[in-house]
Design a protein around this motif. Sequence first.
Motif, PDB file in Angstrom:
ATOM      1  N   PHE A 158       0.817  -1.213   0.000  1.00  0.00           N
ATOM      2  CA  PHE A 158       0.000   0.000   0.000  1.00  0.00           C
ATOM      3  C   PHE A 158       0.855   1.270   0.000  1.00  0.00           C
ATOM      4  O   PHE A 158       0.736   2.105  -0.897  1.00  0.00           O
ATOM      5  CB  PHE A 158      -0.924  -0.010   1.228  1.00  0.00           C
ATOM      6  CG  PHE A 158      -1.892   1.140   1.280  1.00  0.00           C
ATOM      7  CD1 PHE A 158      -3.036   1.130   0.494  1.00  0.00           C
ATOM      8  CD2 PHE A 158      -1.674   2.223   2.125  1.00  0.00           C
ATOM      9  CE1 PHE A 158      -3.943   2.176   0.538  1.00  0.00           C
ATOM     10  CE2 PHE A 158      -2.573   3.279   2.172  1.00  0.00           C
ATOM     11  CZ  PHE A 158      -3.709   3.251   1.376  1.00  0.00           C
ATOM     12  N   PHE A 159       1.744   1.371   0.985  1.00  0.00           N
ATOM     13  CA  PHE A 159       2.477   2.631   1.160  1.00  0.00           C
ATOM     14  C   PHE A 159       3.669   2.789   0.223  1.00  0.00           C
ATOM     15  O   PHE A 159       4.041   3.907  -0.113  1.00  0.00           O
ATOM     16  CB  PHE A 159       2.943   2.775   2.616  1.00  0.00           C
ATOM     17  CG  PHE A 159       1.816   3.013   3.564  1.00  0.00           C
ATOM     18  CD1 PHE A 159       1.112   4.223   3.546  1.00  0.00           C
ATOM     19  CD2 PHE A 159       1.422   2.039   4.475  1.00  0.00           C
ATOM     20  CE1 PHE A 159       0.052   4.452   4.404  1.00  0.00           C
ATOM     21  CE2 PHE A 159       0.367   2.260   5.344  1.00  0.00           C
ATOM     22  CZ  PHE A 159      -0.326   3.466   5.305  1.00  0.00           C
ATOM     23  N   GLU A 160       4.256   1.665  -0.170  1.00  0.00           N
ATOM     24  CA  GLU A 160       5.464   1.769  -0.995  1.00  0.00           C
ATOM     25  C   GLU A 160       5.176   1.648  -2.493  1.00  0.00           C
ATOM     26  O   GLU A 160       6.004   2.005  -3.310  1.00  0.00           O
ATOM     27  CB  GLU A 160       6.486   0.695  -0.588  1.00  0.00           C
ATOM     28  CG  GLU A 160       6.874   0.717   0.882  1.00  0.00           C
ATOM     29  CD  GLU A 160       7.440   2.071   1.307  1.00  0.00           C
ATOM     30  OE1 GLU A 160       8.153   2.700   0.506  1.00  0.00           O
ATOM     31  OE2 GLU A 160       7.147   2.489   2.452  1.00  0.00           O
ATOM     32  N   ILE A 161       4.018   1.074  -2.822  1.00  0.00           N
ATOM     33  CA  ILE A 161       3.749   0.883  -4.248  1.00  0.00           C
ATOM     34  C   ILE A 161       2.483   1.602  -4.707  1.00  0.00           C
ATOM     35  O   ILE A 161       2.541   2.517  -5.517  1.00  0.00           O
ATOM     36  CB  ILE A 161       3.678  -0.620  -4.586  1.00  0.00           C
ATOM     37  CG1 ILE A 161       5.062  -1.217  -4.358  1.00  0.00           C
ATOM     38  CG2 ILE A 161       3.236  -0.833  -6.030  1.00  0.00           C
ATOM     39  CD1 ILE A 161       5.123  -2.683  -4.414  1.00  0.00           C
ATOM     40  N   GLU A 162       1.349   1.199  -4.186  1.00  0.00           N
ATOM     41  CA  GLU A 162       0.108   1.752  -4.724  1.00  0.00           C
ATOM     42  C   GLU A 162      -0.009   3.263  -4.499  1.00  0.00           C
ATOM     43  O   GLU A 162      -0.378   4.002  -5.413  1.00  0.00           O
ATOM     44  CB  GLU A 162      -1.112   1.035  -4.128  1.00  0.00           C
ATOM     45  CG  GLU A 162      -1.173  -0.470  -4.425  1.00  0.00           C
ATOM     46  CD  GLU A 162      -1.376  -0.801  -5.899  1.00  0.00           C
ATOM     47  OE1 GLU A 162      -1.621   0.123  -6.705  1.00  0.00           O
ATOM     48  OE2 GLU A 162      -1.270  -1.994  -6.249  1.00  0.00           O
ATOM     49  N   LYS A 184       4.563  -2.410 -11.793  1.00  0.00           N
ATOM     50  CA  LYS A 184       4.270  -1.215 -10.997  1.00  0.00           C
ATOM     51  C   LYS A 184       5.547  -0.705 -10.317  1.00  0.00           C
ATOM     52  O   LYS A 184       5.807   0.494 -10.278  1.00  0.00           O
ATOM     53  CB  LYS A 184       3.198  -1.520  -9.952  1.00  0.00           C
ATOM     54  CG  LYS A 184       1.782  -1.510 -10.524  1.00  0.00           C
ATOM     55  CD  LYS A 184       0.743  -1.857  -9.475  1.00  0.00           C
ATOM     56  CE  LYS A 184      -0.665  -1.628 -10.030  1.00  0.00           C
ATOM     57  NZ  LYS A 184      -1.709  -2.067  -9.068  1.00  0.00           N
ATOM     58  N   ILE A 185       6.319  -1.646  -9.793  1.00  0.00           N
ATOM     59  CA  ILE A 185       7.589  -1.244  -9.174  1.00  0.00           C
ATOM     60  C   ILE A 185       8.484  -0.592 -10.231  1.00  0.00           C
ATOM     61  O   ILE A 185       9.081   0.463  -9.998  1.00  0.00           O
ATOM     62  CB  ILE A 185       8.300  -2.470  -8.563  1.00  0.00           C
ATOM     63  CG1 ILE A 185       7.474  -3.020  -7.401  1.00  0.00           C
ATOM     64  CG2 ILE A 185       9.707  -2.105  -8.085  1.00  0.00           C
ATOM     65  CD1 ILE A 185       7.990  -4.329  -6.847  1.00  0.00           C
ATOM     66  N   ALA A 186       8.535  -1.210 -11.400  1.00  0.00           N
ATOM     67  CA  ALA A 186       9.365  -0.659 -12.470  1.00  0.00           C
ATOM     68  C   ALA A 186       8.910   0.750 -12.843  1.00  0.00           C
ATOM     69  O   ALA A 186       9.731   1.654 -13.032  1.00  0.00           O
ATOM     70  CB  ALA A 186       9.320  -1.582 -13.689  1.00  0.00           C
TER      71      ALA A 186
END
Length: 879
Positions: free
Chosen positions: A478-482, A808-810
């Motif tokens: 949630f906090f690091e990706i979305e 998403k990370i990329a």
Amino acid sequence: MRELLVIIDGNSLVNRAFYALPELMNKKGQHTNAIYGFTNILFRILEEYNPTYLTIAFDLKAPTFRHKEYEGYKSHRKGMPNELREQIEPLKKTIDAFGISRLELEGYEADDIIGTVAKVYEKQNIDVYIITGDKDALQLASDTTKILLTKKGISELDIYDEKALKDQYGITPLQFIDLKGLMGDKSDNIPGVPGIGEKTGLKLLLDYGSLEDVYENRDSLSAGLKKKLEENYDQAFLSKRLATIVTDMPIEIDLNELRLREKNIEELCALFNEFEFNTLLSKIKTTPNPEIISREMKLIKVDKDNLEAFKISANKSKEIFIKASAHKGNIRHRKISSLFIKIDDKLYLFKEDDVILIKDILEDEGIKKSGFDLKQDYILLLPYEIELDGIYFDVEIGEYLIDSSGTNNDLSILSKKYGAGDIKSKEDFFGKGKSEKNLMEIPEQELFLYYWDVLETTERLKDIMMPLIKENEMENLFFEIEIPLIKVLGDMEYHGIMVRKDVLDNLKEKFSIEISLLEKDIYSYSGEEFNINSPKQLGHILFDKLELPVIKKTKTGYSTNAEVLEALKEKHPIIGKITLYRQYTKLQSTYVEGLSKIINPDTGRIHSSFNQTITTTGRISSTDPNLQNIPVRLELGRELRKVFVSKEESILVDADYSQIELRVLAHISDDKNLIEAFSKNIDIHTATASEVFNVAIEDVTKELRSAAKAVNFGIVYGISDFGLSNNLGIPVKIAKEYIESYFAKYPNVKKYMEDVVKDGETKGYVSTLLGRRRYIPEISSKNFVVKSLGKRLAMNTPIQGTAADIIKIAMLKVWQRIRKEKLESRLILQVHDELIVEAPENEKEIAIKILKEEMENAVKLNVQLKADIESGKSWFDTK
DNA sequence: CTAATTTGCAA
DNA sequence: TATTGCAAATTAG
């Protein structure tokens, strides 16, 4: 006005509901169809009859006097199926929460309780309605007691009173008991007199009156009938006794106990929430949450004169809730009407011109911003050169992580679902469609009250969701990706992609010529003009008029899809023309015309919306227009990609992951052979073919490779022999052998598939590498088809979802690096495994480097991730 | 006018 | 009886 008492036969209705409705389940796998049907009836009764008294009678398990008198009584009935049994207790809880009384008494059936209660109160000048699916109850009808019989499922009720019975059957309610004595009742295993059915029974009673009278007059009957009656004397009277509903049970029921009480809203919300009855949630008439109305609201209009107090408060609180309301308009010049910010118990209002005054607060990373659909607020602020920062909690995304299956979760649905108070939905407040209100039409006071509710609710939901996200171990996701992704997607929408209107116009011209030529050809073959776009009319022409063989049917008629046409193409020259016509019209209407319509006249670009909370697997979706399905496979459609270009002196850099899903599979299954296949860096389908068909790599033919490719696809989608055979057009047996051979070569893949299905069955959900969850209620279905679907979902979701996590990370890393290196390149598109950057020509090399590095190093897996990169002036040129 | 159905485009 | 989406056109109510 006379008061009304409604008595419901609970067992009868719950059975009807169960068998009438399709299988429904909540995400825990608990069946809910009977509860749903029953609850719907309850709502209808409450609305239509508005009874003063309402009670629901249930049978208890204990045997009744009928069982003692006749051991065959109801003996042939199968027990309740488990899918229904598990719904009974929750249903009773629901009834209690409705404030409705229940009547249950050992030793008597629901019928007897109903009969006794009805008789007691009809004598007290009360109208009584009995609702049941059991015709037995007709014996209870009178001039003040009506029987409401469910017919055809549960949707409609037939109303009988004494007069209606007389009109329809010619007998009195009490004679119905005699009728049962004569004809028996299959469903209760009451024997009656064999050979006498409804017709004869009714005639006898019409002629003589009661069962006793019939026997007294048996001599005047035909010999056969007389014999039947005499041979079954005991059985007839036993049947009559069994069918007699007891109306004088030794019970005393205080009318007041049956009085309809106030609903327990909180309990009902909790139950509906558990059952996932989201449509019913909105039916509950809620009283405003007392906490909300008792809170003192303070609206403070902020301008340059009282700015300081706001800033002090924002800096002190460190957490604010925001929502901007905007006029309709162009993405680059959309005007904010008001910006609302809630801090503690105060609501601050900024008119458009004053928003810029708090640029520092909005851009302060240290001041947390929470809201609902913050991407929208982020985009709205961009034209004011404000880049919202400190985005902390988005309730829409929170709900998406908690349950990705939810559909159109607006704030009002969520607040009911989580018991966070009652709030008007967006549609209710602004109206929808034609009657949608312009912001100017709404009085400021109303607008303010609405946004107060919105932000109040947002805050409550945040407080409720935060622990849930923690419990499910999705804080990192949630906090690091979305959450950080919000800005990436917002930027992509804001920048858009450059399109060449002139190319579109040319294509339109070219296509319409082709289309009218094809139309002429088709009409000449068919001998008449018709609408080729109508599957119904086309089906008529092909299969009725031209009498081509029917390959497949849909639920409404003949199927005319591409697969069918392919099978027919040798049979008639019209088929090829239709296929081509379909191709051209598809491109024309969906793409050429569709895209032309949506070009932003202001920017000359297309600004698609990227939605983060739609898909069940974690992928992003694209609308208005959908840029994730621009044609590429066929030559003709691929032309369209020439429309998408880079701006002057820039270039498109297109990077796509090579076989990301199979690589993900190799990683999560930890299959040595699959991992090795990738490490050798050979074409994966060729490698699979070599393994599965046991030939050397050099000997893999085109055909073998393409079969192996289908197997690989099948594996990713959660394979079935049937599906693969269908896809390859081979016998199921052969498909099965392919799969077995695949699993023999990649044993850990097989183990993974088995494990993930098992895991899904026990937990009710499956997870991706980063802990994204998808609940799979289908997997606990008893229906084979549904359960098989559940298994495939369990196998596919972690693969597709993990790939979605990775890109998403990329995206984040690419976006961040472009900023860090202060480049003018911009990420503008994502197509599931593909990222497109618009880069100034002098940044081309660095953009390529960034994409390659960040995509391939987005996460560390047991296999290398590989990204293939191309660049060009247009999207066409990058392929 | 809305909802459902059929069709077809992408990964 | 293969996964995830979106949209256009037709048609039924």
